[in-house]
Write an enzyme that holds these catalytic residues in place. Structure first.
Site, short mmCIF file in Angstrom:
data_model
loop_
_atom_site.label_atom_id
_atom_site.label_comp_id
_atom_site.label_asym_id
_atom_site.label_seq_id
_atom_site.Cartn_x
_atom_site.Cartn_y
_atom_site.Cartn_z
CG ASP A 1 -0.35 0.18 2.54
OD1 ASP A 1 0.90 0.28 2.62
OD2 ASP A 1 -1.08 0.24 3.55
CG HIS A 2 -0.66 4.80 1.57
ND1 HIS A 2 -1.73 3.94 1.66
CD2 HIS A 2 -0.59 5.45 2.76
CE1 HIS A 2 -2.29 4.06 2.85
NE2 HIS A 2 -1.61 4.97 3.54
CB CYS B 1 0.79 -2.52 4.73
SG CYS B 1 0.43 -3.69 6.05
CB THR C 1 1.33 -2.80 11.06
OG1 THR C 1 0.22 -3.19 10.23
CG2 THR C 1 1.02 -1.49 11.76
N GLY C 2 2.39 -4.35 8.43
CA GLY C 2 2.41 -5.73 7.92
C GLY C 2 1.12 -6.46 8.28
CG LEU C 3 -0.50 -6.15 12.12
CD1 LEU C 3 -0.94 -5.27 13.28
CD2 LEU C 3 -0.51 -7.61 12.54
CG HIS D 1 8.27 -25.64 11.58
ND1 HIS D 1 8.16 -25.57 12.94
CD2 HIS D 1 9.40 -26.34 11.33
CE1 HIS D 1 9.19 -26.20 13.51
NE2 HIS D 1 9.95 -26.68 12.55
CG ASN D 2 4.33 -22.04 9.39
OD1 ASN D 2 4.91 -21.11 9.94
ND2 ASN D 2 3.72 -22.99 10.07
NE ARG E 1 3.22 3.86 9.26
CZ ARG E 1 1.92 3.79 9.06
NH1 ARG E 1 1.17 3.03 9.83
NH2 ARG E 1 1.35 4.49 8.11
NE ARG F 1 7.07 -31.87 13.79
CZ ARG F 1 8.30 -31.46 13.48
NH1 ARG F 1 8.99 -32.08 12.55
NH2 ARG F 1 8.84 -30.40 14.09
CG HIS F 2 6.23 -29.10 9.60
ND1 HIS F 2 5.87 -28.61 10.83
CD2 HIS F 2 7.52 -29.46 9.71
CE1 HIS F 2 6.91 -28.66 11.65
NE2 HIS F 2 7.93 -29.18 10.99
NE ARG G 1 1.73 -30.76 13.06
CZ ARG G 1 2.81 -30.86 13.80
NH1 ARG G 1 3.74 -29.92 13.75
NH2 ARG G 1 3.00 -31.89 14.59
#
Ligand code: RB5
Length: 144
Positions: free
Chosen positions: A10-11, A67, A69-71, A100-101, A111, A134-135, A138
């Protein structure tokens, strides 16, 4: 090592996006820039969705989203099945997000992390191999 990246911001993440594109191109990587194109205010949701749809069509590419925050970007991306977008704020996050993911996108905060930190997270993510085993069960469970 993956050779192609798709990146969106984003901006608030625009300047960092440009820095990361410059870094990746200097390293010889191909980068698909999905915007935004300047610092005018836009919604992270729009650019997160754009990146998610692009990655679903081009699953061999590595996604990077930025962005403030990254959130917001992580919320937007992770609404899509098959997208595993890891908001990373440390090298440990970057390593485990792959190990793992098997994350297919990493999400950065413009920021709260510097350019150098962001690049070190990307490097760590790229140099880590998914552990599988195992990952995988999941991960499969996420999309059921
Ligand atoms: C934009 O000001 C900011 O809210 C956005 O970049 C992001 O941090 C949202 O999660």
């Amino acid at each position: 090592m993956p050779k192609k990246f798709a990146i969106a911001s984003d901006h608030a993440g625009f300047k960092r996006k440009q820095e990361i594109i410059e870094y990746l191109k200097n390293q010889g990587f191909e980068v698909n820039d999905l915007g935004t194109k300047n610092e005018s205010s836009v919604s992270y949701a729009v650019f997160g969705k754009k990146l998610a749809n692009f990655l679903l069509e081009n699953p061999e590419q590595v996604g990077i989203a930025i962005c403030g925050t990254g959130l917001g970007m992580s919320y937007a991306l992770n609404r899509f099945k098959k997208i595993r977008a890891a908001r990373v704020t440390s090298e440990n996050d970057a390593c485990l997000a792959k190990l793992h993911n098997n994350a297919n996108a990493i999400v950065l905060s413009s920021r709260f992390n510097s350019k150098d930190e962001s690049i070190s997270f990307i490097q760590k993510f790229l140099e880590t191999e998914y552990e599988g085993g195992r990952h995988q069960e999941r991960i499969d469970e996420l999309d059921k």
